[in-house]
Write a protein that holds these residues in place. Sequence first.
Motif, PDB file in Angstrom:
ATOM      1  N   PHE A  55       0.979  -1.166   0.002  1.00  0.00           N
ATOM      2  CA  PHE A  55      -0.067  -0.121  -0.082  1.00  0.00           C
ATOM      3  C   PHE A  55       0.873   1.179  -0.039  1.00  0.00           C
ATOM      4  CE2 PHE A  55      -2.866  -3.245   2.128  1.00  0.00           C
ATOM      5  CZ  PHE A  55      -3.828  -3.087   1.079  1.00  0.00           C
ATOM      6  N   LEU A  56       2.197   1.041  -0.291  1.00  0.00           N
ATOM      7  CA  LEU A  56       3.071   2.405  -0.350  1.00  0.00           C
ATOM      8  C   LEU A  56       3.191   3.208   0.777  1.00  0.00           C
ATOM      9  CD1 LEU A  56       2.196   3.620  -4.030  1.00  0.00           C
ATOM     10  CD2 LEU A  56       3.968   1.950  -3.496  1.00  0.00           C
ATOM     11  N   ASP A  57       3.256   2.081   1.917  1.00  0.00           N
ATOM     12  CA  ASP A  57       3.284   2.858   3.218  1.00  0.00           C
ATOM     13  C   ASP A  57       4.711   2.208   4.216  1.00  0.00           C
ATOM     14  OD1 ASP A  57       2.329   0.331   3.566  1.00  0.00           O
ATOM     15  OD2 ASP A  57       1.038   0.726   4.887  1.00  0.00           O
ATOM     16  N   ILE A  58       5.160   3.056   4.935  1.00  0.00           N
ATOM     17  CA  ILE A  58       6.462   2.554   5.859  1.00  0.00           C
ATOM     18  C   ILE A  58       6.406   3.177   7.156  1.00  0.00           C
ATOM     19  CG2 ILE A  58       7.974   4.469   5.014  1.00  0.00           C
ATOM     20  CD1 ILE A  58       8.890   0.709   4.624  1.00  0.00           C
ATOM     21  N   ASP A  59       6.963   2.939   8.139  1.00  0.00           N
ATOM     22  CA  ASP A  59       7.293   3.362   9.488  1.00  0.00           C
ATOM     23  C   ASP A  59       8.631   3.995   9.431  1.00  0.00           C
ATOM     24  OD1 ASP A  59       4.731   2.342  10.085  1.00  0.00           O
ATOM     25  OD2 ASP A  59       5.686   0.590  11.120  1.00  0.00           O
ATOM     26  N   VAL A  60       8.557   5.466  10.079  1.00  0.00           N
ATOM     27  CA  VAL A  60       9.695   6.031   9.743  1.00  0.00           C
ATOM     28  C   VAL A  60       9.941   6.726  11.279  1.00  0.00           C
ATOM     29  CG1 VAL A  60      10.893   8.307   8.832  1.00  0.00           C
ATOM     30  CG2 VAL A  60       9.106   7.167   7.645  1.00  0.00           C
ATOM     31  N   LYS A  61      11.425   6.483  11.894  1.00  0.00           N
ATOM     32  CA  LYS A  61      11.711   6.856  13.058  1.00  0.00           C
ATOM     33  C   LYS A  61      13.115   7.600  12.912  1.00  0.00           C
ATOM     34  CE  LYS A  61      12.729   4.120  16.211  1.00  0.00           C
ATOM     35  NZ  LYS A  61      12.507   3.032  17.245  1.00  0.00           N
ATOM     36  N   ILE A  62      13.109   8.876  13.632  1.00  0.00           N
ATOM     37  CA  ILE A  62      14.385   9.589  13.775  1.00  0.00           C
ATOM     38  C   ILE A  62      14.673   9.584  15.280  1.00  0.00           C
ATOM     39  CG2 ILE A  62      15.660  11.547  13.421  1.00  0.00           C
ATOM     40  CD1 ILE A  62      13.816  12.466  11.288  1.00  0.00           C
ATOM     41  N   THR A  63      16.048   9.006  15.654  1.00  0.00           N
ATOM     42  CA  THR A  63      16.383   9.095  17.163  1.00  0.00           C
ATOM     43  C   THR A  63      17.825   9.746  17.233  1.00  0.00           C
ATOM     44  OG1 THR A  63      15.418   6.689  17.109  1.00  0.00           O
ATOM     45  CG2 THR A  63      17.005   7.279  18.889  1.00  0.00           C
ATOM     46  N   GLY A  64      17.796  10.359  18.455  1.00  0.00           N
ATOM     47  CA  GLY A  64      19.045  11.225  18.650  1.00  0.00           C
ATOM     48  C   GLY A  64      20.198  10.256  19.385  1.00  0.00           C
ATOM     49  N   PRO A  65      21.131  10.942  19.813  1.00  0.00           N
ATOM     50  CA  PRO A  65      22.285  10.150  20.419  1.00  0.00           C
ATOM     51  C   PRO A  65      22.016   9.721  21.667  1.00  0.00           C
ATOM     52  CG  PRO A  65      23.118  12.442  19.525  1.00  0.00           C
ATOM     53  CD  PRO A  65      21.705  12.242  19.220  1.00  0.00           C
ATOM     54  N   ASP A  66      21.091  10.348  22.419  1.00  0.00           N
ATOM     55  CA  ASP A  66      20.653  10.029  23.684  1.00  0.00           C
ATOM     56  C   ASP A  66      19.588   9.054  23.547  1.00  0.00           C
ATOM     57  OD1 ASP A  66      19.076  11.689  22.648  1.00  0.00           O
ATOM     58  OD2 ASP A  66      18.780  13.138  24.587  1.00  0.00           O
ATOM     59  N   GLU A  67      19.199   8.215  22.417  1.00  0.00           N
ATOM     60  CA  GLU A  67      18.206   7.495  22.450  1.00  0.00           C
ATOM     61  C   GLU A  67      16.677   8.024  22.346  1.00  0.00           C
ATOM     62  OE1 GLU A  67      18.702   3.813  24.532  1.00  0.00           O
ATOM     63  OE2 GLU A  67      20.862   3.509  23.740  1.00  0.00           O
ATOM     64  N   LYS A  68      16.682   9.394  22.474  1.00  0.00           N
ATOM     65  CA  LYS A  68      15.463  10.127  22.384  1.00  0.00           C
ATOM     66  C   LYS A  68      14.829  10.337  21.111  1.00  0.00           C
ATOM     67  CE  LYS A  68      13.396  14.760  23.147  1.00  0.00           C
ATOM     68  NZ  LYS A  68      13.595  16.039  23.743  1.00  0.00           N
ATOM     69  N   VAL A  69      13.378   9.736  20.858  1.00  0.00           N
ATOM     70  CA  VAL A  69      12.671   9.670  19.499  1.00  0.00           C
ATOM     71  C   VAL A  69      12.603  11.278  19.207  1.00  0.00           C
ATOM     72  CG1 VAL A  69      10.636   8.774  18.318  1.00  0.00           C
ATOM     73  CG2 VAL A  69      12.046   7.405  20.031  1.00  0.00           C
ATOM     74  N   ILE A  70      13.168  11.669  18.047  1.00  0.00           N
ATOM     75  CA  ILE A  70      12.715  13.206  17.537  1.00  0.00           C
ATOM     76  C   ILE A  70      11.495  12.910  16.957  1.00  0.00           C
ATOM     77  CG2 ILE A  70      13.671  14.943  16.156  1.00  0.00           C
ATOM     78  CD1 ILE A  70      16.403  13.933  17.371  1.00  0.00           C
ATOM     79  N   TYR A  71      11.339  11.923  15.906  1.00  0.00           N
ATOM     80  CA  TYR A  71      10.239  11.818  15.165  1.00  0.00           C
ATOM     81  C   TYR A  71       9.817  10.410  15.074  1.00  0.00           C
ATOM     82  CZ  TYR A  71       6.863  11.958  11.336  1.00  0.00           C
ATOM     83  OH  TYR A  71       5.868  11.849  10.464  1.00  0.00           O
TER      84      TYR A  71
END
Length: 203
Positions: A55-71
């Motif tokens: 269905f042309l979909d994907i999960d996205v995640k951006i993580t910082g050096p402190d393992e904090k999820v930015i997005y």
Amino acid sequence: MATATWTLFASFLLCLHLTKAYFITIDAHDEQCFHDRVTSGTKMSLTFEVVEGGFLDIDVKITGPDEKVIYSGDRESNGKYTVSAHMDGVYLYCFSNRMSTMTPKTVMFSMDVGDAPKDANPGDTDKHHNKLEGMIQELSVAMTGVKHEQDYMEVRERLHRQINDSTNGRVVWWAIFEAIVIVAMTIGQIYYLKRFFEVRRVV
């Protein structure tokens, strides 16, 4: 002054030359991550689009050096996210296809990392030089955005062409099937009417 201007212009052209979009294929139940080492205060821009699969979909995640999820985003088809590094270190951006049971996904993405912020030193810098540098950086960012839009439009055009070709192929095969059914029905009706009006002789 002229040397500095040419240096900035050369840096601008180099940034345009190094801007690339990458294609990756993510299997079902799989996740792929990439990283960049970034200085605090630097802007990062992640742009992506799912070009093929399911269905042309994907999960996205951006993580910082402190393992904090930015997005974090679930089942997204495309997006563009700009964040500022809150600390020095390695930043991860991951694409996950774990929600898919059997369909791999092809994703086009690019991560643009800006220049590290410079410490202002009014005694050593020239006002006009700083203004020119800022204008060239803004132009570089704008041109990079235009290039990404062109890449995405090219991918979308290719995807739509594939959909059109697939639809046209199905229409052609359906038309052939309809023609075969009509010919078969016509032959059957002729045969039935011929037998219906046939005069049977009793010997």
